[in-house]
Design a protein around this motif. Structure first.
Motif, short mmCIF file in Angstrom:
data_model
loop_
_atom_site.label_atom_id
_atom_site.label_comp_id
_atom_site.label_asym_id
_atom_site.label_seq_id
_atom_site.Cartn_x
_atom_site.Cartn_y
_atom_site.Cartn_z
N ARG A 179 0.82 -1.21 0.00
CA ARG A 179 0.00 0.00 0.00
C ARG A 179 0.85 1.26 0.00
O ARG A 179 0.60 2.21 -0.76
N ALA A 180 1.92 1.27 0.81
CA ALA A 180 2.78 2.45 0.88
C ALA A 180 3.49 2.71 -0.44
O ALA A 180 3.63 3.86 -0.88
N LEU A 181 3.93 1.63 -1.10
CA LEU A 181 4.59 1.78 -2.39
C LEU A 181 3.65 2.34 -3.44
O LEU A 181 4.06 3.07 -4.36
N SER A 182 2.36 2.03 -3.32
CA SER A 182 1.38 2.56 -4.28
C SER A 182 1.10 4.04 -4.05
O SER A 182 0.62 4.74 -4.95
N GLU A 183 1.44 4.56 -2.86
CA GLU A 183 1.17 5.95 -2.53
C GLU A 183 2.34 6.89 -2.83
O GLU A 183 2.13 8.04 -3.19
N ILE A 184 3.55 6.40 -2.66
CA ILE A 184 4.71 7.29 -2.78
C ILE A 184 4.92 7.71 -4.23
O ILE A 184 4.81 6.90 -5.15
N VAL A 185 5.23 8.99 -4.42
CA VAL A 185 5.51 9.52 -5.76
C VAL A 185 6.78 10.35 -5.71
O VAL A 185 6.90 11.26 -4.88
N VAL A 186 7.75 10.02 -6.55
CA VAL A 186 8.96 10.83 -6.73
C VAL A 186 9.09 11.07 -8.22
O VAL A 186 9.43 10.15 -8.98
N ASP A 187 8.80 12.29 -8.67
CA ASP A 187 8.79 12.59 -10.09
C ASP A 187 9.95 13.53 -10.44
O ASP A 187 10.26 14.46 -9.68
N GLY A 188 10.58 13.27 -11.58
CA GLY A 188 11.68 14.10 -12.03
C GLY A 188 12.98 13.33 -12.17
O GLY A 188 13.86 13.70 -12.95
#
Length: 448
Positions: free
Chosen positions: A403-412
């Motif tokens: 679930r946590a992996l589906s929430e985290i976003v690191v873009d760029g």
């Protein structure tokens, strides 16, 4: 207790140390390179001081600059974190000579455990099981061939002053051994300035098990269970968990008591981790890390303690705030090391964080110093964060991690987050059935 501590590190561990200091009411000084002027810990510290240009040798490894920084700011102690100068006996010694406290072990123990041959012999003498191997350094190919013939192949050539997989080569036959020796010596000389090597028996399918230890200056020593760090790529840890799926409570207690007895006899001070290879129910000592570990949060999660705070307290001469009987593990914890790297090729990918969203909820912790608009510099290690999950059981922990992996976003920038999304769906990982070679075998299978 100290009034002011200088943090001689960067990234997530610098922020982690800063938070512990703030919780204790201790003022902080962020010592930083010009490349880290906009780093989060620099922004949050009570004071900051630039110690040099981006190159680590001219900043984070620059001992005179750090001593000067302490003198200019009035810092009484230095926390080295991990990496950089954290296991440099010379640094601890120089700080002491300048009336400053090194938040870590005594210089003599850093020096002792930094020499892998001496460390192995010391542990053998103190009753800790070790990997079969040469009794000391190997001086010639002929000597190596004789030792290997007696042990049996395959054998592992290791740098005496090594770590992190550098200066480490496997020889599966007598024909391969001279080349492995030459390569390991060259790597060791380049990485550590010391080409001394020794031989160990190469275990076929071991797990990497490490035991967390703590000691104060009043004779109190405790162990805080083990961490399983077997998921590795090129001898670098990728994911860790505690407790290990491979150990029984009886084994956990036995090895914990064994290593606690050893460092009690040494007169050790502070945090330390004794690392083992574990195969067929037997432990084999490989090294001791005389610092806080990258993966310390999994131990904090299941024991509900602040290990960095304890480092500071012990360095200030205080007694451990817990006894062995107080340390009761609860549940399961897993840590994923998030790197700014291509998840397939593992090529570093520094750059601008355009968008960032952290996961949350019960049992979810993210140790990271990145933020939206932060530019990851290209000069240092690619680790940008650690996702730590805690739950009542291993199965629940994996569900929460998903679930946590589906929430985290690191873009760029590219990150290794997709790798963890794949790993937790693998039946072997779900069953806890893996060894130190598993990840490299699996990665190789993905490219076939």
């Amino acid at each position: 207790m100290f009034d002011k501590i200088l943090i001689a590190n960067r990234g997530e561990i610098a922020l982690r140390i800063l938070r512990a200091c703030k919780d204790m009411g201790v003022r902080t000084v962020a010592a930083h390179s010009t490349a880290d002027a906009e780093a989060m810990h620099v922004r949050f510290a009570d004071e900051s001081i630039c110690i040099g240009p981006p190159s680590a040798t001219q900043s984070y490894l620059n001992i005179p600059a750090l001593i000067t920084a302490c003198e200019l700011t009035g810092a009484q102690a230095v926390h080295p974190g991990y990496g950089f100068l954290s296991e440099k006996a010379e640094f601890a010694q120089i700080l002491e000579e300048h009336g400053l406290t090194f938040i870590g072990p005594k210089a003599e123990h850093i020096r002792l455990m930094g020499d892998k041959i001496a460390a192995k012999e010391t542990m053998r003498r103190l009753g800790v099981p070790v990997v079969p191997g040469s009794e000391g350094g190997i001086d010639s190919d002929a000597e190596a061939l004789a030792v290997a013939a007696e042990m049996g192949y395959p054998v592992l050539v290791k740098a005496a002053a090594g770590g992190g997989g550098r200066g480490m080569k496997v020889a599966r036959s007598a024909e391969e051994l001279p080349r492995a020796l030459a390569t390991a010596r060259a790597e060791a000389k380049a990485a550590f300035g010391d080409d001394a090597v020794y031989l160990e028996k190469y275990l076929q399918k071991p797990r990497h098990i490490e035991v967390q230890l703590f000691a104060d200056s009043h004779g109190n020593v405790v162990h805080l269970g083990e961490r399983d760090c077997s998921l590795q790529r090129r001898h670098q840890k990728v994911m860790e968990e505690s407790p290990s799926p491979a150990l029984t409570p009886a084994q956990r207690e036995e090895i914990g008591e064994t290593v606690a007895s050893a460092i009690r006899q040494l007169g050790y001070l502070g945090a330390g981790t004794i690392e083992f290879l574990y195969e067929d129910g037997r432990f084999y000592f490989i090294e001791m890390n005389t610092r806080i570990q990258v993966e310390h949060p999994v131990t904090e999660a299941i024991y509900d303690v602040d290990l960095v705070r304890e480092q500071i307290r012990v360095a200030a001469g205080e007694k451990l705030s817990f006894r062995q009987k107080d340390l009761k593990p609860r549940g399961h914890a897993i840590e994923c090391r998030i790197n700014a790297e291509n998840p397939k090729t593992f090529v570093p990918n520094p750059g601008l964080i355009k968008y960032f969203h952290a996961p949350g909820g019960l049992g979810v912790r993210l140790d990271s110093a990145i933020y939206e608009g932060y530019r990851i510099p290209p000069y240092y290690d690619s680790l940008i964060g650690k996702l730590i999950i805690h739950a009542d059981s291993r199965a629940e922990c994996l569900m929460r991690l998903r679930r946590a992996l589906s929430e985290i976003v690191v873009d760029g920038v590219n990150t290794t987050l997709p790798l963890f999304e794949e790993l937790i769906e693998n039946p072997d990982i779900q069953a806890g059935d893996y060894d130190i070679h598993w990840l490299e075998r699996w990665l190789a299978s993905q490219t076939e």
